[in-house]
Design a protein around this motif. Structure first.
Motif, PDB file in Angstrom:
ATOM      1  N   PRO A 121      10.793  -2.316 -45.545  1.00  0.00           N
ATOM      2  CA  PRO A 121       9.578  -2.338 -46.369  1.00  0.00           C
ATOM      3  C   PRO A 121       8.753  -3.585 -46.085  1.00  0.00           C
ATOM      4  O   PRO A 121       9.299  -4.648 -45.796  1.00  0.00           O
ATOM      5  CB  PRO A 121      10.120  -2.354 -47.800  1.00  0.00           C
ATOM      6  N   ARG A 122       7.453  -3.461 -46.141  1.00  0.00           N
ATOM      7  CA  ARG A 122       6.545  -4.587 -45.894  1.00  0.00           C
ATOM      8  C   ARG A 122       5.645  -4.781 -47.111  1.00  0.00           C
ATOM      9  O   ARG A 122       5.117  -3.813 -47.660  1.00  0.00           O
ATOM     10  CB  ARG A 122       5.680  -4.340 -44.656  1.00  0.00           C
ATOM     11  N   THR A 123       5.457  -6.021 -47.477  1.00  0.00           N
ATOM     12  CA  THR A 123       4.691  -6.331 -48.687  1.00  0.00           C
ATOM     13  C   THR A 123       3.254  -5.848 -48.589  1.00  0.00           C
ATOM     14  O   THR A 123       2.689  -5.309 -49.546  1.00  0.00           O
ATOM     15  CB  THR A 123       4.731  -7.840 -48.962  1.00  0.00           C
ATOM     16  N   ILE A 124       2.619  -6.026 -47.437  1.00  0.00           N
ATOM     17  CA  ILE A 124       1.230  -5.576 -47.275  1.00  0.00           C
ATOM     18  C   ILE A 124       1.108  -4.524 -46.171  1.00  0.00           C
ATOM     19  O   ILE A 124       0.021  -4.291 -45.640  1.00  0.00           O
ATOM     20  CB  ILE A 124       0.277  -6.762 -47.007  1.00  0.00           C
ATOM     21  N   GLY A 125       2.219  -3.879 -45.824  1.00  0.00           N
ATOM     22  CA  GLY A 125       2.174  -2.755 -44.898  1.00  0.00           C
ATOM     23  C   GLY A 125       2.009  -3.105 -43.433  1.00  0.00           C
ATOM     24  O   GLY A 125       1.714  -2.226 -42.619  1.00  0.00           O
ATOM     25  N   LYS A 126       2.214  -4.364 -43.076  1.00  0.00           N
ATOM     26  CA  LYS A 126       2.081  -4.769 -41.683  1.00  0.00           C
ATOM     27  C   LYS A 126       3.392  -5.351 -41.184  1.00  0.00           C
ATOM     28  O   LYS A 126       4.162  -5.928 -41.942  1.00  0.00           O
ATOM     29  CB  LYS A 126       0.970  -5.816 -41.536  1.00  0.00           C
ATOM     30  N   GLY A 127       3.625  -5.229 -39.866  1.00  0.00           N
ATOM     31  CA  GLY A 127       4.826  -5.781 -39.265  1.00  0.00           C
ATOM     32  C   GLY A 127       5.835  -4.714 -38.895  1.00  0.00           C
ATOM     33  O   GLY A 127       5.626  -3.516 -39.086  1.00  0.00           O
ATOM     34  N   TYR A 128       6.966  -5.158 -38.355  1.00  0.00           N
ATOM     35  CA  TYR A 128       8.029  -4.266 -37.924  1.00  0.00           C
ATOM     36  C   TYR A 128       8.600  -3.511 -39.119  1.00  0.00           C
ATOM     37  O   TYR A 128       8.993  -4.110 -40.113  1.00  0.00           O
ATOM     38  CB  TYR A 128       9.127  -5.081 -37.248  1.00  0.00           C
ATOM     39  N   MET A 129       8.643  -2.188 -39.037  1.00  0.00           N
ATOM     40  CA  MET A 129       9.073  -1.360 -40.163  1.00  0.00           C
ATOM     41  C   MET A 129      10.400  -0.662 -39.921  1.00  0.00           C
ATOM     42  O   MET A 129      10.757   0.289 -40.616  1.00  0.00           O
ATOM     43  CB  MET A 129       7.985  -0.346 -40.513  1.00  0.00           C
ATOM     44  N   GLY A 130      11.142  -1.136 -38.930  1.00  0.00           N
ATOM     45  CA  GLY A 130      12.499  -0.665 -38.751  1.00  0.00           C
ATOM     46  C   GLY A 130      12.667   0.405 -37.689  1.00  0.00           C
ATOM     47  O   GLY A 130      11.709   0.932 -37.127  1.00  0.00           O
ATOM     48  N   MET A 131      13.921   0.725 -37.424  1.00  0.00           N
ATOM     49  CA  MET A 131      14.281   1.693 -36.400  1.00  0.00           C
ATOM     50  C   MET A 131      13.658   3.061 -36.651  1.00  0.00           C
ATOM     51  O   MET A 131      13.338   3.780 -35.704  1.00  0.00           O
ATOM     52  CB  MET A 131      15.803   1.814 -36.326  1.00  0.00           C
ATOM     53  N   ILE A 132      13.471   3.426 -37.898  1.00  0.00           N
ATOM     54  CA  ILE A 132      12.890   4.736 -38.169  1.00  0.00           C
ATOM     55  C   ILE A 132      11.462   4.832 -37.642  1.00  0.00           C
ATOM     56  O   ILE A 132      11.012   5.904 -37.239  1.00  0.00           O
ATOM     57  CB  ILE A 132      12.951   5.070 -39.673  1.00  0.00           C
ATOM     58  N   HIS A 133      10.754   3.722 -37.595  1.00  0.00           N
ATOM     59  CA  HIS A 133       9.408   3.710 -37.027  1.00  0.00           C
ATOM     60  C   HIS A 133       9.431   3.442 -35.527  1.00  0.00           C
ATOM     61  O   HIS A 133       8.663   4.057 -34.782  1.00  0.00           O
ATOM     62  CB  HIS A 133       8.556   2.636 -37.717  1.00  0.00           C
ATOM     63  N   GLN A 134      10.277   2.511 -35.113  1.00  0.00           N
ATOM     64  CA  GLN A 134      10.367   2.153 -33.690  1.00  0.00           C
ATOM     65  C   GLN A 134      11.822   2.258 -33.250  1.00  0.00           C
ATOM     66  O   GLN A 134      12.555   1.263 -33.284  1.00  0.00           O
ATOM     67  CB  GLN A 134       9.858   0.729 -33.464  1.00  0.00           C
ATOM     68  N   PRO A 135      12.259   3.436 -32.826  1.00  0.00           N
ATOM     69  CA  PRO A 135      13.652   3.568 -32.398  1.00  0.00           C
ATOM     70  C   PRO A 135      14.003   2.668 -31.223  1.00  0.00           C
ATOM     71  O   PRO A 135      15.159   2.271 -31.074  1.00  0.00           O
ATOM     72  CB  PRO A 135      13.776   5.051 -32.035  1.00  0.00           C
ATOM     73  N   TYR A 136      12.996   2.341 -30.435  1.00  0.00           N
ATOM     74  CA  TYR A 136      13.184   1.397 -29.331  1.00  0.00           C
ATOM     75  C   TYR A 136      12.073   0.368 -29.416  1.00  0.00           C
ATOM     76  O   TYR A 136      10.898   0.706 -29.215  1.00  0.00           O
ATOM     77  CB  TYR A 136      13.177   2.119 -27.983  1.00  0.00           C
ATOM     78  N   ILE A 137      12.438  -0.857 -29.730  1.00  0.00           N
ATOM     79  CA  ILE A 137      11.442  -1.914 -29.906  1.00  0.00           C
ATOM     80  C   ILE A 137      10.616  -2.078 -28.641  1.00  0.00           C
ATOM     81  O   ILE A 137      11.152  -2.119 -27.525  1.00  0.00           O
ATOM     82  CB  ILE A 137      12.133  -3.246 -30.279  1.00  0.00           C
TER      83      ILE A 137
END
Length: 346
Positions: A91-107
């Protein structure tokens, strides 16, 4: 609606077939769930230790880390039940930044939620099958629980989600203990409302279905500290706060009143080394004060292979790309120290 429908996600059934839970681990999961419920009902004096990275960013690093944890679990099993943190949504406080493997399975390869839900199922399944431990995750998206419910040993509703009705109602339909964090502003009333809601049955919409939950009597609080209006971090794992929460529980219609102490976040002001002091202090309080011993059922530690953190593109395997974590050697020693403290509580 001002959104584009990009692609349909794979169904839970498709991913169950792709990454199945073996019969042996399904049987072991039943025993794990019984042990967790014994801890939260007070029938067991073991301590839950929910330990692992702030976010599970790489499968190879997560598997290496959890494999090491599984070896230590054998040594401390009389006093501690280890549940690895495999947090795949951030979770991100203002919706920006890395949001975890579910969003980016491969960084570094962009966002793909369709691949992401498959990666979430895969990493949890591999942890279970390769280590015999049953991981935890945060319910960033409540719908994702449908993909991994058979694998999870524990779940948490985060500080930014704890007031959300859908999160509370989904928690009411889960068969494992679910921790409800105090919100960022520290309101214990909000946390208690969430616990009470999750312990009751509910009639609601979930994953395309009209459903009826039975209520989760093992829903409990997670104390993570809080931020004052000006941004100052304040701990809520000290004697005064814990005794107050003991009293607050007595005024609520709650089964199995309990908390887990999140030793990081605002309790440490994100200074990862302070987690050690927080853990030791809480265990000392548990020894001195019977109400605190009865209330506190576990500790949460943010830990990974390497100390600290790095930018998302830092490239160091096993070093957090979100909040700073204790590295492996310090984590290993902390587990042994917690085990020793637990021996002293017998």
């Amino acid at each position: 609606m001002i959104m584009d429908f990009l692609k349909k996600l794979p169904s839970p059934e498709e991913l169950f077939k792709a990454y199945p839970l073996s019969k042996a681990m399904a049987k072991k999961k039943q025993q794990h769930d019984k042990e967790m419920k014994k801890i939260f009902s007070g029938k067991s004096n073991r301590l839950l230790l929910n330990i692992g990275p702030c976010s599970a960013d790489r499968m190879d690093a997560v598997l290496e880390y959890t494999t090491r944890l599984s070896e230590i679990q054998k040594e401390v099993a009389d006093n501690i039940l280890i549940v690895p943190r495999v947090y795949t949504g951030k979770p991100r406080t203002i919706g920006k930044g890395y949001m975890g493997m579910i969003h980016q399975p491969y960084i570094g390869q962009g966002e793909d939620l369709s691949m992401g839900v498959a990666a979430v199922r895969k990493v949890h399944q591999q942890v279970v099958e390769e280590t015999g431990l049953f991981p935890s995750d945060e319910l960033l998206y409540p719908e994702v629980i449908h993909y991994i419910a058979d694998l999870l040993g524990y779940a948490v509703v985060g500080a930014r989600s704890v007031e959300n009705q859908q999160h509370r109602m989904v928690a009411s339909g889960m068969e494992i203990p679910v921790g409800m964090k105090n919100p960022i502003n520290g309101s214990i009333n909000v946390m208690l409302n969430a616990i009470e809601t999750a312990q009751h049955p509910h009639h609601f919409i979930f994953s395309g279905w009209e459903v009826m939950s039975k209520g989760n009597e093992y829903a409990h609080g997670v104390l993570r500290g809080f931020l004052e209006e000006g941004g100052k971090a304040v701990r809520n794992c000290d004697y005064e706060h814990l005794i107050e929460i003991c009293d607050r529980f007595t005024k609520r219609n709650v089964e199995n009143p309990a908390v887990v102490i999140d030793c990081n976040h605002s309790n440490s002001d994100k200074q990862f080394m302070r987690q050690i002091d927080n853990a030791m202090e809480v265990l000392d309080l548990m020894k001195k004060y019977a109400p605190i011993r009865k209330l506190v059922k576990g500790l949460m530690i943010e830990s990974y292979l390497e100390d600290g953190n790095q930018p998302v593109d830092g490239g160091v395997c096993g070093k957090s790309v979100t909040d700073p974590c204790l590295g492996w050697e310090k984590s290993k020693q902390l587990i042994y120290d917690i085990n020793e403290k637990m021996e002293g509580l017998k």
